[in-house]
Design a protein around this motif. Structure first.
Motif, PDB file in Angstrom:
ATOM      1  N   GLU A  81     -26.875 -33.552 -17.805  1.00 14.14           N
ATOM      2  CA  GLU A  81     -25.485 -33.245 -18.125  1.00 14.14           C
ATOM      3  C   GLU A  81     -25.128 -31.787 -17.841  1.00 14.14           C
ATOM      4  O   GLU A  81     -24.037 -31.322 -18.168  1.00 14.14           O
ATOM      5  CB  GLU A  81     -25.181 -33.590 -19.589  1.00 14.14           C
ATOM      6  CG  GLU A  81     -25.921 -32.769 -20.619  1.00 14.14           C
ATOM      7  CD  GLU A  81     -27.290 -33.315 -21.012  1.00 14.14           C
ATOM      8  OE1 GLU A  81     -27.758 -32.980 -22.112  1.00 14.14           O
ATOM      9  OE2 GLU A  81     -27.883 -34.069 -20.215  1.00 14.14           O
ATOM     10  N   LEU A  82     -26.073 -31.046 -17.228  1.00 18.88           N
ATOM     11  CA  LEU A  82     -25.877 -29.644 -16.824  1.00 18.88           C
ATOM     12  C   LEU A  82     -25.637 -28.731 -18.023  1.00 18.88           C
ATOM     13  O   LEU A  82     -24.773 -27.852 -18.016  1.00 18.88           O
ATOM     14  CB  LEU A  82     -24.749 -29.520 -15.793  1.00 18.88           C
ATOM     15  CG  LEU A  82     -24.914 -30.367 -14.518  1.00 18.88           C
ATOM     16  CD1 LEU A  82     -23.790 -30.085 -13.534  1.00 18.88           C
ATOM     17  CD2 LEU A  82     -26.266 -30.133 -13.855  1.00 18.88           C
TER      18      LEU A  82
ATOM     19  N   ARG B  41     -15.606 -24.658 -18.865  1.00 23.05           N
ATOM     20  CA  ARG B  41     -16.782 -25.546 -18.727  1.00 23.05           C
ATOM     21  C   ARG B  41     -16.598 -26.469 -17.524  1.00 23.05           C
ATOM     22  O   ARG B  41     -17.527 -26.671 -16.731  1.00 23.05           O
ATOM     23  CB  ARG B  41     -16.961 -26.352 -20.017  1.00 23.05           C
ATOM     24  CG  ARG B  41     -17.815 -27.620 -19.906  1.00 23.05           C
ATOM     25  CD  ARG B  41     -19.270 -27.359 -19.599  1.00 23.05           C
ATOM     26  NE  ARG B  41     -20.011 -28.637 -19.571  1.00 23.05           N
ATOM     27  CZ  ARG B  41     -21.271 -28.765 -19.188  1.00 23.05           C
ATOM     28  NH1 ARG B  41     -21.949 -27.711 -18.783  1.00 23.05           N
ATOM     29  NH2 ARG B  41     -21.864 -29.936 -19.196  1.00 23.05           N
TER      30      ARG B  41
ATOM     31  N   LYS C  55     -22.711 -28.502 -10.027  1.00 24.59           N
ATOM     32  CA  LYS C  55     -22.890 -29.822  -9.420  1.00 24.59           C
ATOM     33  C   LYS C  55     -22.733 -29.765  -7.908  1.00 24.59           C
ATOM     34  O   LYS C  55     -23.418 -30.495  -7.166  1.00 24.59           O
ATOM     35  CB  LYS C  55     -21.858 -30.796 -10.012  1.00 24.59           C
ATOM     36  CG  LYS C  55     -22.037 -32.244  -9.558  1.00 24.59           C
ATOM     37  CD  LYS C  55     -23.310 -32.855 -10.087  1.00 24.59           C
ATOM     38  CE  LYS C  55     -23.404 -34.329  -9.740  1.00 24.59           C
ATOM     39  NZ  LYS C  55     -24.654 -34.943 -10.251  1.00 24.59           N
TER      40      LYS C  55
ATOM     41  N   GLU D 267     -15.826 -33.027 -18.597  1.00 27.82           N
ATOM     42  CA  GLU D 267     -17.222 -33.214 -18.202  1.00 27.82           C
ATOM     43  C   GLU D 267     -17.351 -33.896 -16.837  1.00 27.82           C
ATOM     44  O   GLU D 267     -18.462 -34.130 -16.364  1.00 27.82           O
ATOM     45  CB  GLU D 267     -17.964 -34.023 -19.259  1.00 27.82           C
ATOM     46  CG  GLU D 267     -18.242 -33.243 -20.540  1.00 27.82           C
ATOM     47  CD  GLU D 267     -19.098 -32.008 -20.325  1.00 27.82           C
ATOM     48  OE1 GLU D 267     -20.055 -32.072 -19.526  1.00 27.82           O
ATOM     49  OE2 GLU D 267     -18.807 -30.973 -20.942  1.00 27.82           O
TER      50      GLU D 267
ATOM     51  N   LYS E  56     -19.152 -26.416 -14.463  1.00 31.16           N
ATOM     52  CA  LYS E  56     -19.957 -27.617 -14.203  1.00 31.16           C
ATOM     53  C   LYS E  56     -19.781 -28.100 -12.770  1.00 31.16           C
ATOM     54  O   LYS E  56     -20.757 -28.504 -12.119  1.00 31.16           O
ATOM     55  CB  LYS E  56     -19.581 -28.725 -15.187  1.00 31.16           C
ATOM     56  CG  LYS E  56     -20.476 -29.957 -15.083  1.00 31.16           C
ATOM     57  CD  LYS E  56     -20.200 -30.964 -16.185  1.00 31.16           C
ATOM     58  CE  LYS E  56     -21.159 -32.154 -16.093  1.00 31.16           C
ATOM     59  NZ  LYS E  56     -20.935 -33.142 -17.161  1.00 31.16           N
TER      60      LYS E  56
ATOM     61  N   THR F  24     -17.166 -34.299 -12.726  1.00 31.79           N
ATOM     62  CA  THR F  24     -17.476 -33.419 -11.588  1.00 31.79           C
ATOM     63  C   THR F  24     -16.717 -33.912 -10.356  1.00 31.79           C
ATOM     64  O   THR F  24     -17.293 -34.113  -9.288  1.00 31.79           O
ATOM     65  CB  THR F  24     -18.995 -33.378 -11.332  1.00 31.79           C
ATOM     66  OG1 THR F  24     -19.502 -34.719 -11.231  1.00 31.79           O
ATOM     67  CG2 THR F  24     -19.716 -32.661 -12.456  1.00 31.79           C
TER      68      THR F  24
ATOM     69  N   GLY G 242     -21.008 -31.182 -22.680  1.00 29.92           N
ATOM     70  CA  GLY G 242     -22.134 -32.005 -22.266  1.00 29.92           C
ATOM     71  C   GLY G 242     -22.018 -33.443 -22.731  1.00 29.92           C
ATOM     72  O   GLY G 242     -22.950 -34.236 -22.539  1.00 29.92           O
TER      73      GLY G 242
ATOM     74  N   ALA H 121     -22.522 -23.741 -17.283  1.00 34.61           N
ATOM     75  CA  ALA H 121     -23.286 -24.915 -16.838  1.00 34.61           C
ATOM     76  C   ALA H 121     -24.566 -24.433 -16.175  1.00 34.61           C
ATOM     77  O   ALA H 121     -24.616 -23.335 -15.609  1.00 34.61           O
ATOM     78  CB  ALA H 121     -22.469 -25.759 -15.869  1.00 34.61           C
TER      79      ALA H 121
END
Length: 389
Positions: free
Chosen positions: A135-136, A282, A290, A373, A286, A375, A364, A129
């Motif tokens: 969407e990082l 992922r 974030k 996806e 992410k 966070t 993403g 990420a």
């Protein structure tokens, strides 16, 4: 280098390899709908007038492989002769057998804990990420996917009624001091009917696909635009090129911007860590970005077949971290369960979500509301990091 160029590509749903990914994942979804514990390793190959579905499937589901595959082809747009594949008159060969009992034994009961699942294979997986996009994801692959999706949207809406299913996009980003500065080049190649002239097609694609999709502030007078550079792309899809499941693994992930372990995703149920552990890595990366713990984060996981716990976990923040990587890694190990059973349970991966992921990248995809996806671990990570500091 203070300035450098980086390029990523995407393909449309009608690209022969992506056709095969979609069919394989449609079969996986159909199996999971009837039997959430289905073991699926489904491959598809396609060329001209022949479709070959093969692999290993152990499931209580009653699957009509030919019907599932043909429905997937029709959904893409390959329904008649002249479209790129004649689904009504093609040959379909089925070569499905059950999962090897030797593999099943290692998955059903792990070497290190008989009460939980073992990894379905050995291997290495990466998750990544960065803060380049909302969407990082890396900017180049994000824009390449958006252009490919716009091609599909315009085709299916009939806005440009001469467009056909096959196509490719490519975006080159110029970086300055590790930050995206501008778009250096865009390539769009789309299959089309022979009724349109190349001048009209290029003008339409530029005005209808590129300008509404790409941020204007990233374009300048030196940005190079290539639209169907050969001048003709009438023969496309499986009619022009063979396809195979799992042959677009860089398109499926980070466009080459982050490393890849080599394992494909499509057609594999979540006991296969090639897929599920890449999603989990992922998810962890992410949440780290974030949380503001780093601007970039890459996580590598490795597994041994039949063993539940990862053999190794590696974390790299490319010197963008605000606390020691050792502390971040300790927090990651407290928050995330990287065993196959832990991954499946955390991310709810026994649900039929996979055919939607087969096109335009698996990662993403915030618009699909997929679990990996989210966070939702940011606060927990920050609390643990604060305690460990």
């Amino acid at each position: 280098m203070t300035n450098y160029l980086f390029t990523s590509e995407s393909v449309t749903s009608g690209h022969p390899d992506k056709v095969c990914d979609f069919i394989s994942d449609s079969i996986l979804d159909a199996a999971l709908k009837e039997d959430k514990n289905s073991r699926v390793a489904c491959e598809t190959s396609i060329s001209k007038d022949t479709l070959f579905i093969f692999g290993e499937i152990t499931s209580n589901a009653n699957l009509d492989y030919e019907k599932i595959a043909k429905n997937a082809l029709r959904e893409i747009g390959y329904s008649t002769k002249g479209s790129g594949f004649d689904v009504e008159n093609c040959k379909v060969i089925i070569g499905i057998q059950k999962q090897s009992s030797d593999i099943a034994m290692g998955v059903n009961s792990s070497y290190d804990n008989e009460e939980t699942l073992g990894a379905g294979d050995q291997g290495i997986m990466f998750g990544y990420a960065c803060d380049e996009t909302k969407e990082l994801m890396p900017l180049a692959i994000s824009l390449a996917h958006k252009l490919a999706k716009k091609l599909e949207e315009v085709r299916k809406a009939g806005t440009l009624n001469y467009l056909m299913p096959d196509g490719k996009t490519q975006v080159t980003i110029e970086y300055e001091n590790e930050m995206p500065k501008r778009i250096d080049a865009i390539v769009v190649s789309t299959q089309h009917k022979d009724t349109v002239d190349i001048k009209t097609l290029r003008e339409d694609v530029y005005n209808t696909i590129i300008l509404p999709t790409v941020p204007n502030n990233l374009l300048d007078e030196n940005t190079k635009i290539y639209i169907n550079p050969t001048g003709r792309f009438v023969i496309g899809g499986p009619e022009s090129d063979s396809g195979l499941t799992g042959r677009k693994i860089i398109v499926d992930t980070y466009g080459g911007y982050a490393r890849h372990g080599g394992g494909a995703f499509s057609g594999k149920d979540p006991t296969k860590v090639d897929r599920s552990a890449a999603y989990m890595a992922r998810y962890a990366a992410k949440n780290i970005v974030k949380a503001g713990l780093a601007k970039k984060c890459e996580i590598q996981l490795s597994y041994a077949i039949g063993v539940s716990k990862p053999v190794s976990i590696y974390l790299n923040t490319f010197e963008t971290n605000i606390v020691d990587n050792d502390i971040i890694l300790k927090a990651v190990n407290e928050v995330f369960d990287f065993t196959p059973q832990g991954i499946i349970s955390t991310l709810n991966l026994r649900t039929p979500i996979y055919s939607e992921l087969a096109h335009y990248g698996h990662l993403g995809r915030e618009e699909l509301n997929v679990s990996f996806e989210k966070t939702d671990k940011v606060d927990e990570l920050l609390e643990i990091v604060e305690r460990l500091k």
